[in-house]
Design a protein around this motif. Structure first.
Motif, short mmCIF file in Angstrom:
data_model
loop_
_atom_site.label_atom_id
_atom_site.label_comp_id
_atom_site.label_asym_id
_atom_site.label_seq_id
_atom_site.Cartn_x
_atom_site.Cartn_y
_atom_site.Cartn_z
N VAL A 140 0.84 -1.19 0.00
CA VAL A 140 0.00 0.00 0.00
C VAL A 140 0.88 1.25 0.00
N GLY A 141 0.78 2.03 -1.03
CA GLY A 141 1.56 3.26 -1.14
C GLY A 141 3.00 3.07 -1.57
N LEU A 142 3.39 1.82 -1.84
CA LEU A 142 4.77 1.55 -2.23
C LEU A 142 4.93 1.76 -3.74
N ASP A 143 5.96 2.47 -4.11
CA ASP A 143 6.26 2.68 -5.53
C ASP A 143 6.41 1.32 -6.23
N SER A 214 6.19 -2.27 7.31
CA SER A 214 6.03 -0.95 6.72
C SER A 214 6.98 -0.74 5.55
N ALA A 215 6.47 -0.09 4.50
CA ALA A 215 7.31 0.21 3.34
C ALA A 215 7.86 1.62 3.40
N ARG A 216 7.85 2.23 4.56
CA ARG A 216 8.41 3.57 4.68
C ARG A 216 9.91 3.53 4.38
#
Length: 234
Positions: A140-143, A214-216
């Motif tokens: 989710v939200g990861l390039d 998390s993909a932060r």
């Protein structure tokens, strides 16, 4: 613990540093895993310790909303020392011999699967003393290019060579025999695993307990998973 017997107790340890946004998902997943453990192995005691390391946000209030978890406040600014304190606290609270305690480790920005603890207990009962699980970044939200780069560099299968503190389990007596987590800000997991393997423990690297993290790309430390993800060649 004897081969063919499950642990008497499982201690889950979760270091957290200002993770009020991620903790609800982490703890909800651990609650589900705890209920599955109770169904599969009702005699196994379970503790979940969230180590609040210098938190200045609402992380403590989040933990208080989840009966499955108990907080442990410290101020180390060191994930190695936070994990070390969490393991020591949990082992002391459980009151079982270290040989009968299984320690399951994850991170506050990670969601474990429902069978996470059941599968670790099953493997522990077969005589495994160290389990290395796989981790995937939350899509989710990861390039998309970054997600492809991650999966290209990390084939997911049993027998992998990855070490993730967010998905790691070991027998408490083996852990204590090598001196536990070191006072490191990063790579405390790899350091511990190297010492456990040098001790000659029986270990397994599995994909059956795959966790989502998390993909932060900006993490709580200068290195670690977030930095690695950020620096992947596209």
């Amino acid at each position: 613990m004897k081969a063919s017997s499950v642990p008497a107790a499982v201690a889950v340890v979760v270091p957290a540093r200002n993770e009020e946004e991620s903790l609800p998902r982490c703890l909800a997943a651990l609650d589900e895993a705890g209920r599955a453990l109770a169904d599969a192995y009702p005699s196994v005691a379970l503790s979940v310790t969230v180590v609040l390391d210098g938190c200045t946000d609402a992380s403590a209030r989040v933990v208080a909303e989840y009966p499955v978890a108990q907080p442990l406040a410290v101020d180390f600014a060191s994930v190695g020392l936070a994990r070390r304190a969490g393991v020591a606290h949990a082992v002391a609270q459980l009151g079982q011999p270290a040989s009968q305690i299984w320690v399951a480790n994850t991170d506050a920005d990670t969601e474990v699967p429902g069978q996470w603890l059941v599968e670790q207990c099953r493997l522990a009962a077969s005589g495994v003393e160290l389990i290395l699980g796989t981790v995937v970044p939350n899509p989710v939200g990861l390039d998309a290019a970054l997600e492809r780069a991650w999966h290209a560099a990390h084939p997911l299968d049993d027998g992998h060579d990855y070490v993730h503190g967010a998905n790691l389990g070991f027998r408490a007596d083996s852990y204590l025999a090598v001196g536990g987590f070191a006072a490191l800000d990063i790579h405390e997991d790899a350091d511990l695993i190297a010492r456990l393997k040098s001790l000659g423990v029986r270990w397994a690297a599995v994909d059956s307990i795959r966790a989502t993290t998390s993909a932060r790309t900006t993490g709580r430390t200068s290195g670690g998973f977030a930095g690695y993800l950020r620096d992947l060649p596209l």
